[in-house]
Design a protein around this motif. Sequence first.
Motif, PDB file in Angstrom:
ATOM      1  N   THR A   1       3.778 -24.310 -13.044  1.00  0.00           N
ATOM      2  CA  THR A   1       2.496 -23.972 -13.671  1.00  0.00           C
ATOM      3  C   THR A   1       1.331 -24.570 -12.888  1.00  0.00           C
ATOM      4  OG1 THR A   1       2.640 -25.897 -15.169  1.00  0.00           O
ATOM      5  CG2 THR A   1       3.537 -23.813 -15.970  1.00  0.00           C
ATOM      6  N   HIS A   2       1.595 -25.032 -11.666  1.00  0.00           N
ATOM      7  CA  HIS A   2       0.532 -25.560 -10.814  1.00  0.00           C
ATOM      8  C   HIS A   2      -0.420 -24.431 -10.426  1.00  0.00           C
ATOM      9  CE1 HIS A   2       1.046 -29.794  -9.945  1.00  0.00           C
ATOM     10  NE2 HIS A   2       2.355 -29.619  -9.917  1.00  0.00           N
ATOM     11  N   GLN A   3      -1.712 -24.681 -10.525  1.00  0.00           N
ATOM     12  CA  GLN A   3      -2.693 -23.637 -10.271  1.00  0.00           C
ATOM     13  C   GLN A   3      -2.625 -23.117  -8.846  1.00  0.00           C
ATOM     14  OE1 GLN A   3      -4.609 -22.224 -12.725  1.00  0.00           O
ATOM     15  NE2 GLN A   3      -4.839 -20.718 -11.081  1.00  0.00           N
ATOM     16  N   ALA A   4      -2.372 -23.994  -7.882  1.00  0.00           N
ATOM     17  CA  ALA A   4      -2.300 -23.545  -6.485  1.00  0.00           C
ATOM     18  C   ALA A   4      -1.153 -22.556  -6.300  1.00  0.00           C
ATOM     19  CB  ALA A   4      -2.128 -24.748  -5.563  1.00  0.00           C
ATOM     20  N   ALA A   5      -0.006 -22.850  -6.899  1.00  0.00           N
ATOM     21  CA  ALA A   5       1.140 -21.944  -6.788  1.00  0.00           C
ATOM     22  C   ALA A   5       0.850 -20.623  -7.493  1.00  0.00           C
ATOM     23  CB  ALA A   5       2.382 -22.607  -7.383  1.00  0.00           C
ATOM     24  N   LEU A   6       0.215 -20.698  -8.658  1.00  0.00           N
ATOM     25  CA  LEU A   6      -0.090 -19.484  -9.420  1.00  0.00           C
ATOM     26  C   LEU A   6      -1.044 -18.583  -8.644  1.00  0.00           C
ATOM     27  CD1 LEU A   6      -0.506 -20.940 -13.017  1.00  0.00           C
ATOM     28  CD2 LEU A   6       1.522 -19.952 -11.962  1.00  0.00           C
ATOM     29  N   THR A   7      -2.037 -19.182  -7.996  1.00  0.00           N
ATOM     30  CA  THR A   7      -2.991 -18.398  -7.206  1.00  0.00           C
ATOM     31  C   THR A   7      -2.289 -17.700  -6.050  1.00  0.00           C
ATOM     32  OG1 THR A   7      -4.798 -19.908  -7.782  1.00  0.00           O
ATOM     33  CG2 THR A   7      -5.091 -18.513  -5.829  1.00  0.00           C
ATOM     34  N   THR A   8      -1.401 -18.426  -5.366  1.00  0.00           N
ATOM     35  CA  THR A   8      -0.675 -17.849  -4.230  1.00  0.00           C
ATOM     36  C   THR A   8       0.185 -16.672  -4.670  1.00  0.00           C
ATOM     37  OG1 THR A   8      -0.629 -19.954  -3.045  1.00  0.00           O
ATOM     38  CG2 THR A   8       1.034 -18.319  -2.449  1.00  0.00           C
ATOM     39  N   TYR A   9       0.937 -16.844  -5.736  1.00  0.00           N
ATOM     40  CA  TYR A   9       1.852 -15.783  -6.162  1.00  0.00           C
ATOM     41  C   TYR A   9       1.128 -14.614  -6.810  1.00  0.00           C
ATOM     42  CZ  TYR A   9       5.973 -18.297  -4.753  1.00  0.00           C
ATOM     43  OH  TYR A   9       6.927 -18.914  -3.989  1.00  0.00           O
ATOM     44  N   LYS A  10      -0.007 -14.868  -7.420  1.00  0.00           N
ATOM     45  CA  LYS A  10      -0.783 -13.753  -7.951  1.00  0.00           C
ATOM     46  C   LYS A  10      -1.318 -12.887  -6.808  1.00  0.00           C
ATOM     47  CE  LYS A  10      -4.470 -12.422 -11.107  1.00  0.00           C
ATOM     48  NZ  LYS A  10      -5.408 -12.870 -12.175  1.00  0.00           N
ATOM     49  N   THR A  11      -1.790 -13.528  -5.750  1.00  0.00           N
ATOM     50  CA  THR A  11      -2.256 -12.792  -4.575  1.00  0.00           C
ATOM     51  C   THR A  11      -1.121 -11.985  -3.950  1.00  0.00           C
ATOM     52  OG1 THR A  11      -3.944 -14.481  -4.117  1.00  0.00           O
ATOM     53  CG2 THR A  11      -3.340 -13.023  -2.306  1.00  0.00           C
ATOM     54  N   THR A  12       0.060 -12.591  -3.861  1.00  0.00           N
ATOM     55  CA  THR A  12       1.222 -11.898  -3.304  1.00  0.00           C
ATOM     56  C   THR A  12       1.614 -10.703  -4.163  1.00  0.00           C
ATOM     57  OG1 THR A  12       2.041 -13.977  -2.364  1.00  0.00           O
ATOM     58  CG2 THR A  12       3.622 -12.173  -2.589  1.00  0.00           C
ATOM     59  N   ALA A  13       1.615 -10.886  -5.480  1.00  0.00           N
ATOM     60  CA  ALA A  13       1.972  -9.784  -6.385  1.00  0.00           C
ATOM     61  C   ALA A  13       0.990  -8.630  -6.252  1.00  0.00           C
ATOM     62  CB  ALA A  13       2.002 -10.297  -7.828  1.00  0.00           C
ATOM     63  N   GLN A  14      -0.277  -8.943  -6.120  1.00  0.00           N
ATOM     64  CA  GLN A  14      -1.283  -7.891  -5.968  1.00  0.00           C
ATOM     65  C   GLN A  14      -1.089  -7.129  -4.660  1.00  0.00           C
ATOM     66  OE1 GLN A  14      -4.784 -10.336  -6.379  1.00  0.00           O
ATOM     67  NE2 GLN A  14      -4.994  -9.916  -8.572  1.00  0.00           N
ATOM     68  N   ALA A  15      -0.742  -7.849  -3.581  1.00  0.00           N
ATOM     69  CA  ALA A  15      -0.512  -7.193  -2.291  1.00  0.00           C
ATOM     70  C   ALA A  15       0.715  -6.285  -2.359  1.00  0.00           C
ATOM     71  CB  ALA A  15      -0.337  -8.250  -1.197  1.00  0.00           C
ATOM     72  N   LEU A  16       1.781  -6.750  -2.985  1.00  0.00           N
ATOM     73  CA  LEU A  16       2.991  -5.937  -3.122  1.00  0.00           C
ATOM     74  C   LEU A  16       2.707  -4.679  -3.943  1.00  0.00           C
ATOM     75  CD1 LEU A  16       5.594  -8.771  -3.776  1.00  0.00           C
ATOM     76  CD2 LEU A  16       5.503  -7.293  -1.752  1.00  0.00           C
ATOM     77  N   GLN A  17       1.925  -4.830  -5.002  1.00  0.00           N
ATOM     78  CA  GLN A  17       1.605  -3.677  -5.837  1.00  0.00           C
ATOM     79  C   GLN A  17       0.758  -2.660  -5.086  1.00  0.00           C
ATOM     80  OE1 GLN A  17       0.915  -4.026 -10.137  1.00  0.00           O
ATOM     81  NE2 GLN A  17       0.946  -6.244  -9.858  1.00  0.00           N
ATOM     82  N   ARG A  18      -0.145  -3.122  -4.230  1.00  0.00           N
ATOM     83  CA  ARG A  18      -0.949  -2.185  -3.429  1.00  0.00           C
ATOM     84  C   ARG A  18      -0.042  -1.359  -2.520  1.00  0.00           C
ATOM     85  NH1 ARG A  18      -4.575  -6.535  -3.043  1.00  0.00           N
ATOM     86  NH2 ARG A  18      -3.788  -7.076  -0.965  1.00  0.00           N
ATOM     87  N   HIS A  19       0.897  -2.026  -1.859  1.00  0.00           N
ATOM     88  CA  HIS A  19       1.827  -1.302  -0.984  1.00  0.00           C
ATOM     89  C   HIS A  19       2.687  -0.351  -1.783  1.00  0.00           C
ATOM     90  CE1 HIS A  19       0.624  -3.529   2.483  1.00  0.00           C
ATOM     91  NE2 HIS A  19       1.105  -4.696   2.068  1.00  0.00           N
ATOM     92  N   ALA A  20       3.142  -0.771  -2.936  1.00  0.00           N
ATOM     93  CA  ALA A  20       4.006   0.083  -3.751  1.00  0.00           C
ATOM     94  C   ALA A  20       3.246   1.293  -4.258  1.00  0.00           C
ATOM     95  CB  ALA A  20       4.574  -0.710  -4.934  1.00  0.00           C
ATOM     96  N   THR A  21       2.005   1.108  -4.659  1.00  0.00           N
ATOM     97  CA  THR A  21       1.204   2.214  -5.180  1.00  0.00           C
ATOM     98  C   THR A  21       0.905   3.226  -4.086  1.00  0.00           C
ATOM     99  OG1 THR A  21       0.199   0.762  -6.823  1.00  0.00           O
ATOM    100  CG2 THR A  21      -0.966   2.795  -6.311  1.00  0.00           C
ATOM    101  N   GLU A  22       0.642   2.721  -2.894  1.00  0.00           N
ATOM    102  CA  GLU A  22       0.300   3.621  -1.787  1.00  0.00           C
ATOM    103  C   GLU A  22       1.498   4.431  -1.303  1.00  0.00           C
ATOM    104  OE1 GLU A  22      -3.035   0.492  -0.063  1.00  0.00           O
ATOM    105  OE2 GLU A  22      -1.181   0.889   1.025  1.00  0.00           O
ATOM    106  N   ASN A  23       2.700   3.930  -1.582  1.00  0.00           N
ATOM    107  CA  ASN A  23       3.909   4.576  -1.048  1.00  0.00           C
ATOM    108  C   ASN A  23       4.892   4.946  -2.153  1.00  0.00           C
ATOM    109  OD1 ASN A  23       3.646   4.087   2.082  1.00  0.00           O
ATOM    110  ND2 ASN A  23       3.075   2.176   1.114  1.00  0.00           N
ATOM    111  N   THR A  24       4.396   5.258  -3.320  1.00  0.00           N
ATOM    112  CA  THR A  24       5.285   5.514  -4.452  1.00  0.00           C
ATOM    113  C   THR A  24       6.212   6.677  -4.194  1.00  0.00           C
ATOM    114  OG1 THR A  24       3.623   4.663  -5.975  1.00  0.00           O
ATOM    115  CG2 THR A  24       5.384   5.985  -6.904  1.00  0.00           C
TER     116      THR A  24
END
Length: 262
Positions: free
Chosen positions: A239-262
């Motif tokens: 629940t560390h904020q630094a880790a949460l920020t990193t993984y939220k950014t990663t999740a958003q990037a993965l979703q962008r790639h997935a949406t563009e190539n559905t």
Amino acid sequence: MTEAALRPAVIALAGGLREARNERGIGLRRLARMVDLHHAVLSSFELGQRAPQDTIVAHILGVLRAPQDVREHLIDMARRSHDRDLIDRTGRAENYLHTAFEQRSTRVTEWSPTLIPETLQTAEYARALRETGLLAPEAANAGCLLRTARQLALSNQPGPLHTFLIGEAATRPDTCTPDVLRDQFDQLRTWTRKPRIAVRLVPAADCPPGLVEPFTLYEHRAGALAVALRHHHGAVYSTHQAALTTYKTTAQALQRHATENT
């Protein structure tokens, strides 16, 4: 929601205390009298609203005559109740933690780079994974029960929006026969018709296998609550904020790639 209610060890301890009491078939008020605590205080421990001291936990579990391994595990959780990270090596806390953070979330994002996410697996696909012999029998059996419970919850209960991001490597019949994989894909299509489930494929060109490990991100309207990093045996919840920020950014990037190539 108190800050203590989001600490992983507090959640694991709360679930363990409830289970230990239920195993004995003793009501909350009766146990409170037996351990000389007000029932509201004992309830706050079992709900994860307060973290009891390890000596209090030892007393409660002693009165309940809990097994030695349970006592050692929960006393350790009490001693780690102020930590913002928890390494769950035994798998005892997995269901408590997942359920608690899911209940507090409005969105859950799960990234599974090489396998179909456990919650969405068919029985045949899960059996094929067990037959590799690489999973410990007790972990495989527990996973089967958890998978069934989570599938029922996703199908029949209200809750957060679930987005499952699956790596292209999971579409190859490396761990099962083509027929089993084809049935698994049919089941995935069925899941996508559920109102709060989204399933997306991330091409290997955008995220090669081995680049980002599996994780589950739990988010509320106010922001990310926790991230779970699952490994071969056990998991890490942070629940560390630094880790949460990193993984939220990663999740958003993965979703962008997935949406563009559905």
